[in-house]
Motif scaffolding. Sequence first.
Motif, mmCIF file in Angstrom:
data_model
loop_
_atom_site.group_PDB
_atom_site.id
_atom_site.type_symbol
_atom_site.label_atom_id
_atom_site.label_comp_id
_atom_site.label_asym_id
_atom_site.label_seq_id
_atom_site.Cartn_x
_atom_site.Cartn_y
_atom_site.Cartn_z
ATOM 1 N N LEU A 93 -7.039 41.654 90.836
ATOM 2 C CA LEU A 93 -6.672 40.250 90.609
ATOM 3 C C LEU A 93 -7.927 39.366 90.682
ATOM 4 O O LEU A 93 -8.086 38.425 89.897
ATOM 5 C CB LEU A 93 -5.657 39.773 91.659
ATOM 6 C CG LEU A 93 -4.265 40.409 91.618
ATOM 7 C CD1 LEU A 93 -3.418 39.890 92.782
ATOM 8 C CD2 LEU A 93 -3.553 40.140 90.298
ATOM 9 N N ALA A 94 -8.812 39.700 91.634
ATOM 10 C CA ALA A 94 -10.062 38.940 91.768
ATOM 11 C C ALA A 94 -10.900 39.076 90.498
ATOM 12 O O ALA A 94 -11.589 38.134 90.083
ATOM 13 C CB ALA A 94 -10.846 39.418 92.989
ATOM 14 N N LEU A 138 -5.206 46.347 93.995
ATOM 15 C CA LEU A 138 -4.593 45.262 93.222
ATOM 16 C C LEU A 138 -5.293 43.938 93.510
ATOM 17 O O LEU A 138 -5.538 43.146 92.597
ATOM 18 C CB LEU A 138 -3.124 45.110 93.595
ATOM 19 C CG LEU A 138 -2.119 45.948 92.828
ATOM 20 C CD1 LEU A 138 -0.737 45.781 93.450
ATOM 21 C CD2 LEU A 138 -2.100 45.518 91.377
ATOM 22 N N GLY A 139 -5.586 43.711 94.790
ATOM 23 C CA GLY A 139 -6.293 42.481 95.157
ATOM 24 C C GLY A 139 -7.650 42.405 94.474
ATOM 25 O O GLY A 139 -8.039 41.356 93.950
ATOM 26 N N ILE A 140 -8.358 43.533 94.443
ATOM 27 C CA ILE A 140 -9.679 43.554 93.798
ATOM 28 C C ILE A 140 -9.522 43.318 92.289
ATOM 29 O O ILE A 140 -10.305 42.599 91.664
ATOM 30 C CB ILE A 140 -10.389 44.900 94.083
ATOM 31 C CG1 ILE A 140 -10.566 45.083 95.593
ATOM 32 C CG2 ILE A 140 -11.724 44.955 93.379
ATOM 33 C CD1 ILE A 140 -11.108 46.445 95.996
ATOM 34 N N THR A 146 -4.624 47.069 98.051
ATOM 35 C CA THR A 146 -5.995 46.562 98.166
ATOM 36 C C THR A 146 -6.667 46.559 96.795
ATOM 37 O O THR A 146 -7.325 45.592 96.397
ATOM 38 C CB THR A 146 -6.815 47.424 99.144
ATOM 39 O OG1 THR A 146 -6.043 47.621 100.328
ATOM 40 C CG2 THR A 146 -8.127 46.772 99.504
#
Lengths: 277, 305
Positions: free
Chosen positions: A131-132, A127-129, A125
């Motif tokens: 990447l964003a 990582l997703g933040i 999760t």
Amino acid sequence: MINEKIISLKKMANKIRMDTFNSVIAASSGHLGGSLSIIEILTVLYFDVMDLNEMKNEKERDKLVLSKGHGVPALYATLANKGIIDKELLNTLRDINSPLQGHPDCRKTKGLDVSSGSLGQGLSTGLGIALAQKLSKLHYRTFVILGDGEINEGQVWEAAMFAAHYKVCNLIAILDVNKLQLDGATNKVISLGDISRKWKAFGWNTIAVDGHSIEDLCYKFNTIPNNGPTIIIADTIKGKGISFMENNVEYHGKIPNDHEVLIARKEIEEEGNMWSI
Amino acid sequence: MTVNEKYGASLLDLADRQNLIVIDADISRASKTYFFKEKYPDRFFNAGIAEQNMMSIASGIATMGYIPITHSLAKFITTRALDQIINGIAYPNLNVKMVGIYAGLSIGKDGATHQALEDIAVLNTIPNMTIVCPGSMEEVEELLKQSLDVNQPTYIRLCAGLTPKLANDYIKFGEANRLTTGTKVTVISTGVLTDFIYEVITENNLVDKVELIHIHTIKPIATDTIVTSALKTKNVLTIEDHNLIGGLGSIVTDALSKHYSEVQIKKIGINDVFGCSGSVEDLYHKYGLSKKHILEYITEAIKAI
């Protein structure tokens, strides 16, 4: 050299430890051991390292994922002392209709960036933040706190590979190595082996820190390289700050009795007095 | 053009929406998300063969206002990463799209391990979840587009072998699509079977007898349309390429729960067994979903009333 900043952070950690303890006692439920092992980490993050400037757009503030969601009483106490949530709420922990759920719910509690609780997902999760962040070009960093028992979960290592492959530098993981999980010593349940070498082999920078030393934490958070993902491996004590709980697997989820509560409060108070002179 | 090629092209057409992020789990050559990847590499991530990581990354991306669209086989995106979907995406109600290709028996020869026959049942029980199962290439394109504006998690169940266009091209998320308006039996289906059933109806001159309702949005389901038709024909037959337990038939039955005494309901589907290898045609024959079988079910249903 102990300067004023360090003393003030130590006082704050002591307040957060007491508030954490009291909220779990009020709830008669919750994970004290794994909350007490991350008090100094959270204190340094929220009161020194993270950029949470309220003047900033919410999206631009630094983010925290408490992947070991059961440690959330410590996070609630930190958010309360930071003024993000009302301190009175701490007494409602785990109550029906309370915004302070047993595990973090970002839709119910102000200041939580994600929901968590099912172990092993928070690094992904985060990582997703992260990447964003790269896509949006907003300026923020993402911190993820993992438990050492939690890294039994295979998804953690999927995330570790991904982060190294994509050279994600704006994500900092902190591993709370308190060496105990519900069923016993981490190395008795499922041996973790040489944790640092494992993360290095997965392509991560590793930084060792004394997870209860405010000085060491403040220093190490300032030495994070920007050439790839970094994990700060924090040597901690489960149940830290309460003598009979320290390193005692029984207190993973057990609530102390009335007599033990008095002893515990006294010990935390005495620790606090050392920094109040 | 295959269904996946249509999907890949539809995704590419939406690329000017800058908040779309495409994530694939090492099937971009099958899902055709590589069309998007080649043109917009900055907004494409390959998670490798790691569906759980993919889904949780998507949840993190979604918290920042982007719309991540994740891809794997229907089987793996739903059940392999189920906890990540439930706790990480549905619980915080994040706008993550999950595209599962080769759903049901439509994957054919890969066999039981790759045939998603429980995906509808499992995802239907998750609060905040929405589910679409297009019945044509046109619906693939349209429902993908419409689902982006559904600010909730959406599972897009893609079957192989879809027809380019259904007889009725009215497509609106959440609404059912009526293909024939007969009076003796209401037949309800989804995905690839709808056009198949439509052919059976037209080839056998049953248009006046059958009201064929295509359900492309399985959750939320178009209860009003189902109830209205059921009360008209008093006779409902559901047919699906999915386990009978918890699938479209069960969902339709739930929708009709207030009308049990007035309506006869029969459910056809995979009868709680695993699939096996074989061509799609052979599989449909073996599991009772061939045109011959479907004609029998419809004829019996008409007689029964």
